[in-house]
Each structure stands twice: as structure tokens, then as C-alpha cells.
Design a protein around this motif. Sequence first.
Motif, short mmCIF file in Angstrom:
data_model
loop_
_atom_site.label_atom_id
_atom_site.label_comp_id
_atom_site.label_asym_id
_atom_site.label_seq_id
_atom_site.Cartn_x
_atom_site.Cartn_y
_atom_site.Cartn_z
N MET A 32 4.44 -6.90 -12.91
CA MET A 32 4.53 -8.16 -12.16
C MET A 32 4.79 -9.33 -13.10
O MET A 32 5.40 -10.33 -12.68
N ASP A 35 6.89 -10.05 -5.93
CA ASP A 35 6.94 -8.73 -5.27
C ASP A 35 5.67 -8.55 -4.45
O ASP A 35 4.59 -8.31 -4.99
N LEU A 36 5.83 -8.67 -3.13
CA LEU A 36 4.71 -8.52 -2.21
C LEU A 36 4.53 -7.09 -1.71
O LEU A 36 3.64 -6.83 -0.91
N SER A 37 5.37 -6.17 -2.20
CA SER A 37 5.37 -4.82 -1.64
C SER A 37 4.66 -3.80 -2.51
O SER A 37 4.64 -2.61 -2.18
N VAL A 38 4.08 -4.23 -3.65
CA VAL A 38 3.58 -3.24 -4.61
C VAL A 38 2.47 -2.36 -4.04
O VAL A 38 2.42 -1.16 -4.32
N GLY A 39 1.58 -2.93 -3.23
CA GLY A 39 0.52 -2.11 -2.64
C GLY A 39 1.06 -1.09 -1.66
O GLY A 39 0.63 0.07 -1.64
N THR A 45 10.61 -8.30 -0.31
CA THR A 45 9.36 -7.57 -0.58
C THR A 45 8.33 -7.74 0.54
O THR A 45 7.48 -6.87 0.72
N LEU A 85 6.71 -4.63 2.25
CA LEU A 85 5.28 -4.45 2.51
C LEU A 85 5.06 -3.78 3.87
O LEU A 85 4.26 -2.86 4.01
N CYS A 102 4.51 1.17 -10.03
CA CYS A 102 3.76 1.41 -8.78
C CYS A 102 3.48 2.89 -8.60
O CYS A 102 2.40 3.28 -8.15
N ASP A 147 -3.51 -4.63 -2.66
CA ASP A 147 -3.26 -4.58 -4.10
C ASP A 147 -2.19 -5.58 -4.53
O ASP A 147 -2.21 -6.05 -5.66
N GLU A 148 -1.25 -5.89 -3.61
CA GLU A 148 -0.21 -6.85 -3.97
C GLU A 148 -0.82 -8.21 -4.33
O GLU A 148 -0.38 -8.87 -5.27
#
Length: 432
Positions: free
Chosen positions: A72, A82-86, A151, A155, A336, A358-359
Amino acid sequence: MPQHDTNALPTAQKRGFFQTLEIDLRLLGMVGAFVILCIGFDFATGGRFLTPRNIFNLTIQTVSVAIMATGMVFVIVTRHIDLSVGALLATCSAIMAMTQTQFLPQVLGLGFDHALTPWITIVIGVIAGTAIGAFHGFLVGYLTIPAFIVTLGGLLVWRNVAWYMTSGKTIGPLDTTFQKFGGINGTLGASGSWIVGALATAAALFGLLNARRNKLKHGFAVKPLWAEYVLGGIAASAILGFVATLNAYDVPTRKLQRLFDARGEVMPEGFTQSYGIPISVLVLIAIAIGMTILARRTRLGRYIFATGGNPDAAELSGINTRLLTVKIFALMGALCAISAIVASARLTNHSNDIGTLDELRVIAAAVIGGTALAGGVGTIHGAILGALIMQSLQSGMAMVGVDAPLQNIVVGAVLVLAVLIDIIYRKRTGGA
């Protein structure tokens, strides 16, 4: 005229103690805040927070978020998010869980706990994460869709892709060797940990010595020898103290008894065994070293920070910023997937809610660690320390008995405060 010794070694001018040590004051402030946080929670919990057991648990709980936080840093440095990592972690976890419980046994005929199962699973998971991340990067870099939108959509998409892959079920137990990457089921023990600690200490001292030699070789000013000794002592004490703390946490007697029973052996009277350093921590250390080298010693790293500092100037200088965006998001996707390995292995299964929120934790860790949302500034070690502070804050509040909603309120307030402090700090230091 006064005579000068032209053969004297170049040394730094007289400065303050911390300036002589060349320690970043912002990093020093973070370390100080972390120490105060730990001491405060230890007092509030009656001495339970700084026990070897809790430090061990805190360590393995931090790893997954810390791994993603290192990626990140690059994303935020280049002025993206990046809001999609979780959600991507959840999809990679689902892919790897289905691979080792469904695909490999049914298609390739590899039974449970086959020697190849964990490694094939990991390769497939990392490839999937990298491909999804690269797809995000393509949408952002080449189709010029804002990273926030791409992202945010990711998510929603990948969280539910993971749900459909598993029909919302918990998949497990996972492969025994695969579980070793989670921490609790995979540690080095006392002897292995001391060996790693000794090697790490030697590497840290060699790094300080080599840096001094390089400065002298090129005629740069160096720190006085006492400052080098102080830094070496701090590094050695931190590494060996960490190893000693983890070695002080013994495997529960009942668990040892089950292990001996499974082998058909009798556990000796008074037998004890230390957990030591978790394998997941070694994975984090390896990634931290690799990402730091990538940031400081490679062309890609220079391009990342140049683009974050001034995107227009970077593009005019010949940097392919579109392809660079794809590479950064692909790297984020790979990290990820690695985090998914650690998280699912720690839980010993894939659960439907893995990686939830997690994001936000990852972004908060990077920002608290000093990564500027305006781009161009960020460090890998700062992000890892930020993740540790975040996890310590949440774990400490949970041990004190703070309700989950109030925990989130405190974490949100700390995040905003950290950004405010960062803004004030950069203004006073001229944006340094």
C-alpha cells in the motif's frame, strides 16, 4: 596559519544526540508512541499485555496486515488508493482453500497433506492475486478510471466472488504444511530462533559497517564511532530481546502431550518446548527486506517515487506511468495473496469473513507509518510499525474490555490525528 590534518576521517559536524545518530525524528516519535502505548496497556491489564504469550499473539496477528501495508505504500506514494485489498485477500484465500480441498484431490489425485499440495496451492494463489491486481492496474493506468472507483468496485466484486466460490461455507481444515505459514502451527523453536537471531544481528552490524565504509570510500561525512556503537547496540538488543521474549513462551503441556501421543511416544517428565519465532514473521521480514531493496536500490523504485512526487514531470522524462501503475497494482495483488496464505493458515481454514475491514487497517497502517496521501513520500519500515501500532491498539483495548464499536471509534480518531500530526510535521520541516 593553523595546520590541518588532511588525513583525518571526514566526520559529521557537531549536532544533537539524535541528529548525530541520524535517526529520523518522526520514526523516533512513532517508536516512542508505541512504547508508551504498550506500557499503558500493560498497566491497565495488570501486567498481561507485555507477557511473552501476548507478544507472540500480537506478532502473528500483525503479519497479514503488515505484508499488505508494504504494498500500500507504493500505491499511495503514486497518488492512488486500493480499497479492495481485504476482498482480494478473501478471494485468494477461497481460491487456495478450494484448490487444496477440491481441485487437487479430484483432478490431480493428490490426497490430503500430499507433499506438493501446499506449494501448488501457493503458486496458484499468488498468480491469481497478481492477475487481479494487474487487471485493476490496467483499468486505472490505461483506461484512466480513478483508482478509488476501480478498487471500490473491486471491494464489492471480489468479496462476493469469494462467497460464491465457497457457497458461503467455511472450507477446512487446510493442509498441515500450509498451516505452518500461519504462525501458531509453524515456529522455529528455541534453537532455530537463536540461530536466526544471531544471523540477523550479524547482518544488522555488517550493514552498519558496510554503510560506514561506503561513505568513507566516497568521501562523505560519517558518524563518530560512539554513535555507530550505540546504533549497533540498539539493533542487537532489539533483535535478541525479541527472540528471547518469543522463546519465553512455551507450548502448552496438553498440546505437547497430544503431539507425543500422535507419534506413539511417551512425553518425558517435565518436558517443555518454546514456540520461538513464527514462520509467518520470517515471511514478513523477507518481504520487508525485498520491498525496501525494491524502493531504494532499483529503477522501479526510483520511478515509483519520482512519479509520486510529480506525475507530469515523470511522464515527460520518459517513464511509462501507465505500465508502472499496472506493475504497482499487480505487486499489491501478489502481496494480498501472500497475506491470504498467512491469514487462512493462522485460522486453519478459509472463513467467509476473512479479511473484513482489512482495507481500512492497511491504509491506516501505511498512513500512520508516514506515507503521505499527497504522494511521493513513504517507507516500508514505517508501514510495518504502523501496522504494529494499529494491532497493539486494538488488542490492548480488547484486553481492557472496550466494546468493538468504541474500538473502531478510537482507531478512526487515531488515524485522523496521525494525519494531522504528519501535516504539521511536514510543514515545520519544509515538507521533508
